[in-house]
Structure formats: structure tokens, C-alpha cells
Design a protein around this motif. Structure first.
Motif, PDB file in Angstrom:
ATOM      1  N   GLU A  51       0.814  -1.209   0.000  1.00 11.06           N
ATOM      2  CA  GLU A  51       0.000   0.000   0.000  1.00 11.06           C
ATOM      3  C   GLU A  51       0.853   1.267   0.000  1.00 11.06           C
ATOM      4  N   LEU A  52       1.823   1.338   0.905  1.00  9.93           N
ATOM      5  CA  LEU A  52       2.645   2.544   0.973  1.00  9.93           C
ATOM      6  C   LEU A  52       3.617   2.627  -0.196  1.00  9.93           C
ATOM      7  N   GLY A  53       4.087   1.487  -0.660  1.00 10.54           N
ATOM      8  CA  GLY A  53       4.978   1.504  -1.819  1.00 10.54           C
ATOM      9  C   GLY A  53       4.282   2.045  -3.051  1.00 10.54           C
ATOM     10  N   ALA A  54       3.018   1.653  -3.254  1.00 12.42           N
ATOM     11  CA  ALA A  54       2.271   2.144  -4.418  1.00 12.42           C
ATOM     12  C   ALA A  54       2.062   3.646  -4.332  1.00 12.42           C
ATOM     13  N   ALA A 119      -1.086   9.159   0.949  1.00  8.27           N
ATOM     14  CA  ALA A 119      -0.746   7.761   1.238  1.00  8.27           C
ATOM     15  C   ALA A 119      -1.880   6.824   0.863  1.00  8.27           C
ATOM     16  N   TYR A 120      -3.061   7.364   0.543  1.00  7.93           N
ATOM     17  CA  TYR A 120      -4.213   6.536   0.151  1.00  7.93           C
ATOM     18  C   TYR A 120      -4.404   6.477  -1.363  1.00  7.93           C
ATOM     19  N   ARG A 121      -3.438   7.003  -2.111  1.00 14.18           N
ATOM     20  CA  ARG A 121      -3.522   6.885  -3.569  1.00 14.18           C
ATOM     21  C   ARG A 121      -2.858   5.593  -4.032  1.00 14.18           C
ATOM     22  N   ASP A 122      -3.127   5.231  -5.287  1.00 10.23           N
ATOM     23  CA  ASP A 122      -2.604   3.984  -5.838  1.00 10.23           C
ATOM     24  C   ASP A 122      -1.317   4.180  -6.638  1.00 10.23           C
ATOM     25  N   ALA A 123      -0.878   5.418  -6.773  1.00 12.53           N
ATOM     26  CA  ALA A 123       0.377   5.706  -7.467  1.00 12.53           C
ATOM     27  C   ALA A 123       0.861   7.070  -7.004  1.00 12.53           C
ATOM     28  N   PRO A 124       2.177   7.302  -7.019  1.00  9.67           N
ATOM     29  CA  PRO A 124       2.698   8.610  -6.598  1.00  9.67           C
ATOM     30  C   PRO A 124       2.294   9.698  -7.584  1.00  9.67           C
ATOM     31  N   LEU A 125       2.211  10.933  -7.077  1.00  8.79           N
ATOM     32  CA  LEU A 125       1.761  12.055  -7.905  1.00  8.79           C
ATOM     33  C   LEU A 125       2.881  12.677  -8.702  1.00  8.79           C
ATOM     34  N   GLY A 126       4.097  12.207  -8.525  1.00 13.28           N
ATOM     35  CA  GLY A 126       5.215  12.778  -9.272  1.00 13.28           C
ATOM     36  C   GLY A 126       5.720  14.074  -8.686  1.00 13.28           C
ATOM     37  N   GLU A 127       5.274  14.402  -7.486  1.00  9.79           N
ATOM     38  CA  GLU A 127       5.730  15.605  -6.799  1.00  9.79           C
ATOM     39  C   GLU A 127       6.598  15.206  -5.608  1.00  9.79           C
ATOM     40  N   ARG A 161     -14.867  -7.317  -7.950  1.00 12.60           N
ATOM     41  CA  ARG A 161     -13.915  -6.215  -7.754  1.00 12.60           C
ATOM     42  C   ARG A 161     -14.458  -5.178  -6.776  1.00 12.60           C
ATOM     43  N   GLU A 162     -15.789  -4.962  -6.780  1.00 16.45           N
ATOM     44  CA  GLU A 162     -16.363  -3.982  -5.864  1.00 16.45           C
ATOM     45  C   GLU A 162     -16.419  -4.536  -4.444  1.00 16.45           C
ATOM     46  N   ILE A 163     -16.608  -5.823  -4.307  1.00 14.01           N
ATOM     47  CA  ILE A 163     -16.606  -6.435  -2.979  1.00 14.01           C
ATOM     48  C   ILE A 163     -15.207  -6.352  -2.373  1.00 14.01           C
ATOM     49  N   LEU A 164     -14.188  -6.588  -3.181  1.00  9.52           N
ATOM     50  CA  LEU A 164     -12.808  -6.471  -2.691  1.00  9.52           C
ATOM     51  C   LEU A 164     -12.513  -5.036  -2.266  1.00  9.52           C
ATOM     52  N   ARG A 165     -12.966  -4.074  -3.048  1.00 13.26           N
ATOM     53  CA  ARG A 165     -12.766  -2.663  -2.679  1.00 13.26           C
ATOM     54  C   ARG A 165     -13.489  -2.353  -1.371  1.00 13.26           C
ATOM     55  N   PHE A 166     -14.698  -2.895  -1.210  1.00 12.11           N
ATOM     56  CA  PHE A 166     -15.458  -2.669   0.017  1.00 12.11           C
ATOM     57  C   PHE A 166     -14.720  -3.244   1.225  1.00 12.11           C
ATOM     58  N   ILE A 167     -14.104  -4.397   1.053  1.00 14.47           N
ATOM     59  CA  ILE A 167     -13.313  -4.998   2.128  1.00 14.47           C
ATOM     60  C   ILE A 167     -12.172  -4.076   2.525  1.00 14.47           C
ATOM     61  N   ASP A 168     -11.491  -3.494   1.545  1.00 12.52           N
ATOM     62  CA  ASP A 168     -10.410  -2.555   1.855  1.00 12.52           C
ATOM     63  C   ASP A 168     -10.920  -1.369   2.663  1.00 12.52           C
ATOM     64  N   LEU A 169     -12.114  -0.890   2.330  1.00 12.63           N
ATOM     65  CA  LEU A 169     -12.662   0.259   3.048  1.00 12.63           C
ATOM     66  C   LEU A 169     -13.102  -0.126   4.464  1.00 12.63           C
ATOM     67  N   LEU A 170     -13.591  -1.350   4.644  1.00  7.51           N
ATOM     68  CA  LEU A 170     -13.874  -1.814   6.000  1.00  7.51           C
ATOM     69  C   LEU A 170     -12.591  -1.858   6.819  1.00  7.51           C
ATOM     70  N   ALA A 171     -11.548  -2.435   6.242  1.00  7.09           N
ATOM     71  CA  ALA A 171     -10.284  -2.567   6.958  1.00  7.09           C
ATOM     72  C   ALA A 171      -9.686  -1.203   7.294  1.00  7.09           C
ATOM     73  N   LEU A 172      -9.818  -0.254   6.374  1.00  8.59           N
ATOM     74  CA  LEU A 172      -9.327   1.097   6.620  1.00  8.59           C
ATOM     75  C   LEU A 172      -9.943   1.669   7.888  1.00  8.59           C
ATOM     76  N   HIS A 501     -10.545  13.289   7.556  1.00  9.01           N
ATOM     77  CA  HIS A 501     -10.606  11.910   7.072  1.00  9.01           C
ATOM     78  C   HIS A 501     -11.238  11.840   5.687  1.00  9.01           C
ATOM     79  N   LEU A 502     -12.157  12.728   5.391  1.00  9.75           N
ATOM     80  CA  LEU A 502     -12.767  12.734   4.062  1.00  9.75           C
ATOM     81  C   LEU A 502     -11.727  13.010   2.979  1.00  9.75           C
ATOM     82  N   ARG A 503     -10.661  13.712   3.314  1.00 11.23           N
ATOM     83  CA  ARG A 503      -9.578  13.918   2.345  1.00 11.23           C
ATOM     84  C   ARG A 503      -8.889  12.591   2.039  1.00 11.23           C
ATOM     85  N   ARG A 504      -8.799  11.695   3.020  1.00 14.83           N
ATOM     86  CA  ARG A 504      -8.254  10.360   2.751  1.00 14.83           C
ATOM     87  C   ARG A 504      -9.184   9.602   1.799  1.00 14.83           C
ATOM     88  N   LEU A 505     -10.500   9.698   2.052  1.00 13.04           N
ATOM     89  CA  LEU A 505     -11.448   9.028   1.167  1.00 13.04           C
ATOM     90  C   LEU A 505     -11.393   9.621  -0.237  1.00 13.04           C
TER      91      LEU A 505
END
Length: 546
Positions: A51-54, A119-127, A161-172, A501-505
Motif C-alpha cells: 500500500e505505501l509503496g504504491a 498515502a491513500y492513492r494507488d500511485a505517486p503524484l510525481g511531486e 472487484r467492488e466487494i474487494l474494494r469494500f473490504i479494503d474500506l472496512l479494513a481502513l 478523514h474525508l480527504r483520505r477518502l
């Protein structure tokens, strides 16, 4: 430094039990930062690096303990309690110690929240981002052991794929139970190899009701989908890696039109279509030996796929009209010495309870399973208010609290006509946050039977992932603090943390409902919920969970 978590400048959600901020610079993650973990914490190490590496683009290589700046370990002797953890960050590094592997994982979730929101993005922003962890000392553990959310994929199907995403949001949010509602009148969503017609014909319907107008309006579009057994295995493994237990629900003896359509001999009146309307319907399962054998076989396949201790059998909203007029049902009542149709439903549920108990599982059902006598090993999910939970706890049964007025995520979020398909009673973020969990009046011993709580998303009016996000968040965020944190709740203190926290979402791509109301594209003009109709008259209220 600060010892009061409610005055801490850090916007952590859910709020930890104890926070001390230290007067140091903390730790900056760089390309040379290494991580280490003991054997029991290696799962969290893999998750954290991924997660953090991405998000950061940093390699975050694994090193030996002596040269690692972030160290993870399990220590059940540390006095942290079930799922508890300690997180210490200073200029030398960061240490997460968990009472168990789940505790380490929750400590890692907190560490992620300490970083910038990107840190909640899936790729670095290049900044050039400084990935700084503030100096802090946190000790934390959850208030309840059942912290759940129910996702109904029977009314409107959500793909894997949406169920997996939902699991990630529960874990978050440090939630640990995903209750999957897999079957209902409007569709059967799980492959059962012994009975292929359940998905061949029971997994799709010809059209769907739109809103709750009377007479009903339909969209004219076929709807369907199901999860294969391999999909289920993947979902369960994905959830397990994030310390989320997946609890399956097969709804019986009501809400079974899709199953009866696939196998008409299961019902009382022969062939019927898969349901296209929302509500409560008279079609129910027969109570013959063949029907019981059918569902025992279904549950046997289910427990091969789901390692969860609990298996949900529904048991809710079962009209008795067909049983009153059924020769076979009346014969069963006489043969078993039952008083009436309520006791017949209880007898049916007890047969499944015995079957699941013999296989090392525990039956879970909505609070209607109390009617006519509760099965010995059953756990009750109280949805029609608190009364079912109170009665079950006083009878010595475990309870999960999910009363409609504080727990139903399909319920409207404001009184504005702009709310999309408003149904149910008003349930705002602050209502979720301020509501209680343990009913008053229980003794200390009875209170021990309250395992926790969950929120439920019924999907009659939730037909895509964007709509799901709108209905779930940020109300589920408020719920997560209610079931995790032990401190006295204060919504005025919570709201600033929630806004951060909404900024993380945002960074995670979650299309939540803004706190000030829906955006134009969230609205659904012309689609009416309870209390709205084209002629100005309130439509009849159908399904209590619609």
C-alpha cells in the motif's frame, strides 16, 4: 505533549484509546527506509509495503531488525488486549507491537493515517512529498469484537472487484466483519454446484422496480450476476489478509422466490418468477424433508467456502399464509406437536441449527428467529429495534445489534427532496455517531452477550458502486468510531477529524456524500421513495428493509 486523544491535532479515525504526542521531529520515510517483521506479523508487512509503496513510490525494502526503521511484531504478553496494539514513532524509527496479528494490522492502519493523505492513492503524484510520521506514542484496542457491515448483493449485484474494494474500506476503518447477503426474492448470487439452476436461472430477473411508487414502475432491463465458488475463495482469502471475516447469508424460509423459481418443488405453489418488485411476499419454502435436505446440502457447500464460525440463515419477514393453507405444513405441525405456524418456522430453523452445530458452526439469524422459540445455539441479529437483542441476551444468547433507526445505510440522510430515493427514517452522520449500542437495562452478565454491532446496506435502490459510496460514507466512518473507541463520544470534536478523514477518502477514490448535502449528479429526480409520489400521495410502505 498531549495525553488527551480528543484534543490531539492528529485526525485519527477511529480515535485511539491513548495518544501522547512527543516533542520530536518524528520519522521521514525515504528510499533507504527498511522494514522488518517477526513471523506472525509478516502478513501485515506485505500489506504495508504494497500500500505505501504504491502511494509513495518508495522501495520500502525488507531488512534485518537491527537496521529496519519500521519494525512490526506480535507479543501476546504485552498486555494490549484482543486486537490491541502499541505504536511508537520517534526520530529513531517506528515500532508496532500487536497482541495478535490483527493488532499489528490495526497499528499499521493507524501508521498510514499519520502520513499525508496521499498515502491513500494507488500511485505517486510525481511531486516531492515529505512522507513524515509525527513523533507519537499510541496504545489502542477495540471496544467490541464484532464490528460489521452487511452488503446486500441479492437485490442489486456487486461484482467481485467492488466487494474487494469494500473490504479494503472496512479494513481502513478497523471493521472486521463483512456480512454478505447472498440470496433473496430478487436473485441468488452464489454458485452451488449440486444445484446449478440456482445460478443458471435464479441469478437474474427480467427487470427491476425503480423507487417505491404505487403502482410500481419498472426499468425494463434484465439484471443479474453471481459469484463463482472460486470468486468466493478469493474474496475470503483477500478479507482474511485484512482481518475481515466474511459471514454468508442464505435467507430462509421467506425471501426465497429466486430459489423456488429455480426448483419449484421447494415452494408451496409451484413455479414462480424471480422477484422484480421490492417488499415482503407470501411465497415461502415448504417444510418437507426434501426441502430441508436441499438446504442442508446448500449449507454444506457454503461452509466449505466460508471458514466463518457464524452462518446467517435470515429467518426474517416470513408470512405464514401459505403454511396456513398447506396440507404438508399443517401435517408437519401436527406430527411435531407444534402450536402454530410461528412454532413451525422455529422448528425449521432448529433443524438448520442442529445441522450447522454438528459441523462446528453457529447459526445466526434476524430477530424473528425468536418467535416460536429460539434454537439452542443461535445468535440473534437485532434489527427491529433493541427488543430482540434484549430478549436474546436475557435468555443467555449472544447478540449483534443492528436496529433499523441507527443502522440502516439505505435510509435517507436528510429531509431534502434532493436526497436520492429517500426511504426509511432520517439517519444522519451525527445520528449514527451519537447512538448507543448496548441496550439499557441489561445486567453486567447480560451485557457480555452483546458481541457488537453492524450497519446494513440493503440494495433495492443501490444499483452501482457510486450509489453505494454515497449511501455508506461517511456514516460508516462514524460507526467505526462508535464500535472501536471507548472514550465518551462528542460529535463536535469528531467532525473536524471527520472532515480531514474525508480527504483520505478523496485520495482513495470514494464518492461519499458531502456533509452539506448531495451534489447534482447524486440526485434521482422522478424516482420516489417512501413519502414521495407523482400524485403527492404517500405510497404504501412495503419491505421494512426496502
Amino acid at each position: 505533549m498531549s495525553d488527551n486523544p480528543r484534543t490531539s491535532p492528529m485526525s485519527l479515525v477511529p480515535l485511539p484509546r491513548e495518544i501522547r504526542t512527543e516533542g520530536e521531529e518524528g520519522l521521514v520515510l525515504t528510499a533507504t527506509t527498511r522494514l522488518s517483521a517477526d513471523n506472525e506479523a509478516k502478513g501485515t508487512l506485505s500489506w504495508l509495503r504494497r500500500e505505501l509503496g504504491a502511494a509513495t513510490g518508495l522501495p520500502l525494502n525488507v531488512g534485518e531488525e537491527e537496521d529496519a526503521r519500521i519494525r512490526l511484531s506480535v507479543d501476546p504478553t504485552a498486555g494490549l488486549g484482543r486486537e490491541g496494539y502499541r505504536l511508537i514513532v520517534d526520530g529513531e524509527g517506528a515500532i508496532i507491537v500487536g497482541n495478535d496479528p490483527a493488532g499489528v494490522f490495526y497499528g499499521a492502519q493507524t501508521l498510514r493515517q499519520l502520513l499525508p493523505v496521499d498515502a491513500y492513492r494507488d500511485a505517486p503524484l510525481g511531486e516531492e512529498t515529505v512522507w513524515r510520521l509525527p513523533a507519537v506514542h499510541i496504545t489502542d484496542a477495540p471496544r467490541f469484537r464484532w464490528r460489521g457491515a452487511m452488503l446486500d448483493i441479492a437485490r442489486h449485484f456487486q461484482p467481485k472487484r467492488e466487494i474487494l474494494r469494500f473490504i479494503d474500506l472496512l479494513a481502513l476503518h478497523k471493521l472486521n466483519v463483512l456480512h454478505l447477503h447472498l440470496t433473496d426474492d430478487q436473485g441468488w448470487r452464489i454458485e452451488i454446484r449440486r444445484y446449478p439452476r440456482l445460478t443458471e436461472v435464479g441469478s437474474w430477473r427480467t427487470e427491476s422496480q425503480v423507487g417505491t411508487s404505487k403502482p410500481p414502475v419498472f426499468d425494463g432491463r434484465p439484471h443479474g450476476g453471481f459469484l463463482t465458488q472460486d470468486d468466493i475463495r478469493e474474496i475470503v482469502a483477500y478479507a482474511d489478509a485484512r482481518h475481515v471475516t466474511v459471514v454468508p447469508e442464505i435467507d430462509v424460509p421467506g425471501h426465497s422466490q429466486a430459489a423456488i423459481h429455480a426448483y419449484p418443488e421447494l415452494g408451496e405453489v409451484g413455479e414462480i418468477p424471480v422477484g422484480t418488485q421490492w417488499g415482503i411476499f407470501e411465497e415461502v419454502l415448504a417444510v418437507t424433508d426434501n426441502v430441508l435436505e436441499f438446504y442442508k446440502n446448500v449449507f454444506d457447500e457454503l461452509i466449505e467456502l466460508f471458514p466463518s464460525t457464524y452462518v446467517h440463515v435470515g429467518g426474517d419477514e416470513c408470512p405464514k399464509t401459505q403454511w396456513k393453507n398447506s396440507e404438508s405444513a399443517q401435517k408437519r405441525i401436527r406430527e411435531e406437536g407444534l402450536a402454530d405456524e410461528d412454532e413451525l418456522q422455529s422448528w425449521f430453523i432448529r433443524q438448520l441449527d442442529d445441522h450447522l452445530t454438528a459441523r462446528g458452526r453457529r447459526l445466526l439469524g434476524w430477530d424473528e428467529i425468536l418467535e416460536g422459540g429460539l434454537a439452542p445455539g443461535a445468535t440473534v441479529m437485532s434489527w427491529r429495534g433493541e427488543e430482540g437483542g434484549i430478549d436474546a441476551a436475557r435468555a443467555g444468547h449472544d447478540v449483534i445489534m443492528a436496529p433499523t433507526v441507527t443502522s440502516y445505510l439505505d435510509y435517507k440522510q436528510s429531509e431534502s427532496p434532493d436526497e436520492p430515493v429517500p426511504v426509511g427514517t432520517l439517519l444522519r452522520v451525527e445520528d449514527v455517531y451519537d447512538s448507543g449500542i448496548v441496550p439499557s437495562g441489561l445486567t453486567e452478565e447480560e451485557t457480555e452477550h452483546v458481541l457488537g454491532a453492524q450497519m446494513n446496506l440493503w440494495s433495492e435502490h443501490v444499483d452501482n458502486a457510486r450509489r453505494l459510496d454515497y449511501m455508506v460514507f461517511p456514516r460508516l466512518t462514524a460507526f467505526s468510531e462508535k464500535v472501536w473507541s471507548s472514550h465518551e463520544r462528542d460529535y463536535a470534536a469528531f467532525e473536524p477529524r471527520l472532515r480531514e478523514h474525508l480527504r483520505r477518502l478523496d485520495a482513495a477514490g470514494v464518492e461519499y456524500r458531502p456533509l452539506d448535502g448531495p451534489r447534482p449528479w447524486h440526485t434521482r429526480p422522478g424516482v420516489y421513495g417512501w413519502g414521495y409520489s407523482p400524485d403527492g400521495e404517500a405510497p404504501e410502505q412495503g419491505h421494512d428493509r426496502a
